[in-house]
Scaffold this motif. Structure first.
Motif, short mmCIF file in Angstrom:
data_model
loop_
_atom_site.label_atom_id
_atom_site.label_comp_id
_atom_site.label_asym_id
_atom_site.label_seq_id
_atom_site.Cartn_x
_atom_site.Cartn_y
_atom_site.Cartn_z
N ARG A 138 48.81 38.38 29.55
CA ARG A 138 49.67 37.10 29.51
C ARG A 138 48.51 37.01 31.16
NH1 ARG A 138 52.76 33.80 27.65
NH2 ARG A 138 53.54 34.75 25.78
N ARG A 139 49.24 37.00 32.13
CA ARG A 139 48.96 37.27 33.41
C ARG A 139 47.20 37.07 33.11
NH1 ARG A 139 51.72 40.51 38.32
NH2 ARG A 139 48.97 39.25 39.32
N SER A 140 46.25 37.27 33.44
CA SER A 140 45.07 37.20 33.35
C SER A 140 44.56 36.67 32.39
CB SER A 140 44.00 38.55 32.98
OG SER A 140 42.89 38.91 33.41
N LEU A 141 44.85 36.00 31.26
CA LEU A 141 44.63 35.21 30.45
C LEU A 141 45.08 33.80 31.19
CD1 LEU A 141 44.91 37.53 26.99
CD2 LEU A 141 42.76 35.98 28.27
N THR A 142 45.83 33.78 31.80
CA THR A 142 46.65 32.53 31.76
C THR A 142 46.67 31.76 33.40
OG1 THR A 142 48.52 34.06 32.21
CG2 THR A 142 48.14 32.69 30.00
N HIS A 143 47.31 32.88 34.86
CA HIS A 143 47.51 32.43 35.97
C HIS A 143 46.76 33.14 36.97
CE1 HIS A 143 51.06 34.61 35.31
NE2 HIS A 143 51.07 34.94 36.30
N ASP A 144 46.21 34.21 36.30
CA ASP A 144 45.67 35.17 37.84
C ASP A 144 44.49 34.83 38.05
OD1 ASP A 144 48.11 37.07 38.12
OD2 ASP A 144 46.29 38.85 36.72
N SER A 145 43.77 34.99 38.82
CA SER A 145 42.43 34.69 39.57
C SER A 145 41.13 35.37 39.06
CB SER A 145 41.73 34.51 41.04
OG SER A 145 42.83 33.18 41.46
N GLU A 146 40.41 34.69 37.92
CA GLU A 146 39.73 35.86 37.33
C GLU A 146 38.07 34.93 37.14
OE1 GLU A 146 40.87 38.29 36.49
OE2 GLU A 146 42.55 38.84 35.91
N LEU A 147 36.85 35.45 36.32
CA LEU A 147 36.01 35.14 36.34
C LEU A 147 34.96 35.82 34.92
CD1 LEU A 147 33.41 32.73 37.15
CD2 LEU A 147 32.93 34.52 38.94
N SER A 148 34.40 34.97 34.22
CA SER A 148 34.14 35.34 32.74
C SER A 148 33.30 34.03 32.22
CB SER A 148 35.22 35.80 31.96
OG SER A 148 35.88 36.79 32.40
N VAL A 149 32.34 34.40 31.62
CA VAL A 149 31.20 33.88 31.07
C VAL A 149 31.28 33.75 29.69
CG1 VAL A 149 28.81 33.50 31.58
CG2 VAL A 149 29.94 34.07 33.57
N ALA A 150 31.52 32.29 29.35
CA ALA A 150 31.53 32.80 27.61
C ALA A 150 30.56 31.88 27.59
CB ALA A 150 32.31 31.90 27.08
N ILE A 151 29.90 32.33 26.08
CA ILE A 151 27.84 32.56 25.81
C ILE A 151 27.89 31.90 24.21
CG2 ILE A 151 25.26 32.77 25.66
CD1 ILE A 151 26.07 34.39 28.31
#
Length: 207
Positions: A138-151
């Motif tokens: 939940r944290r990673s998918l909502t409010h943690d600072s993360e960087l991902s690339v969807a293609i």
């Protein structure tokens, strides 16, 4: 992002991550399972490895005397194990869909030790892929600072599969299974599952 891709899945969902604790994602996969022609495959960290890491942390704590930091880490790993089991219970409890759920853990090439996999990848239907730092919690998918690339790329093959997502899945599976990316054993989800299961039964599966 991930939840929308899962909601649109028709063939398969592939997840590669050390953290599978999001109940929202688990229920989304459970809802998708009945309509999937292939199924869902998850490659993650084994429960026994969490125990081993805890033992190593205890040894480090004994040597360092830093009680609080290692206590927190051990509690976190223990919780991860519990919620991972709950995650898998949700998706394995869909009536009549048990054979569509495939879960694997990574081991060294010599089959002597488990590997702590840090990859975070989701691939859906050889169409959509997302790669980055976000964990399946939940944290990673909502409010943690993360960087991902969807293609979702425009280029497709003769079977109407998107080239980028298809090739990413092939490369990952070929690496895990010790095969060439052109092998027919990683051509599609159905063929790949058979080879994953075969190697798992032989305990030759490598990361």
């Amino acid at each position: 992002g991930i939840l929308k891709a899962i909601s649109l899945a028709k063939d398969y969902i592939y997840i590669e991550t050390p953290y599978i604790t999001s109940m929202e994602v688990a229920h989304a996969i459970a809802d998708a399972l009945p309509r999937l022609s292939g199924g869902v495959m998850i490659t993650t960290v084994p429960c026994r490895m969490a125990q081993k890491v805890e033992e190593e942390m205890q040894e480090q704590e004994d040597n360092s005397g830093n009680d609080m930091s290692f206590f927190i880490e051990r509690q976190f790993i223990g919780g991860l194990d519990f919620y991972a089991k709950q995650f898998l219970k949700v998706i394995k409890s869909v009536p009549g869909q048990e054979d569509k759920v495939h879960v694997f853990v990574t081991k060294s090439a010599d089959n002597q030790r488990y590997i702590y996999m840090h990859a975070k990848v989701v691939i859906v239907d050889d169409t959509f892929s997302i790669t980055g730092s976000q964990n399946m919690n939940r944290r990673s998918l909502t409010h943690d600072s993360e960087l991902s690339v969807a293609i979702v790329d425009d280029k497709k093959d003769e079977k109407n599969r998107h080239i980028f997502a298809r090739d990413l899945r092939r490369r990952l599976w070929a690496e895990h299974l010790g095969l060439e990316t052109t092998s027919p054993l990683v051509e599609d989800f159905a063929s790949g599952v058979k080879e994953w299961e075969r190697q798992a039964d032989l305990e030759t599966l490598r990361p």
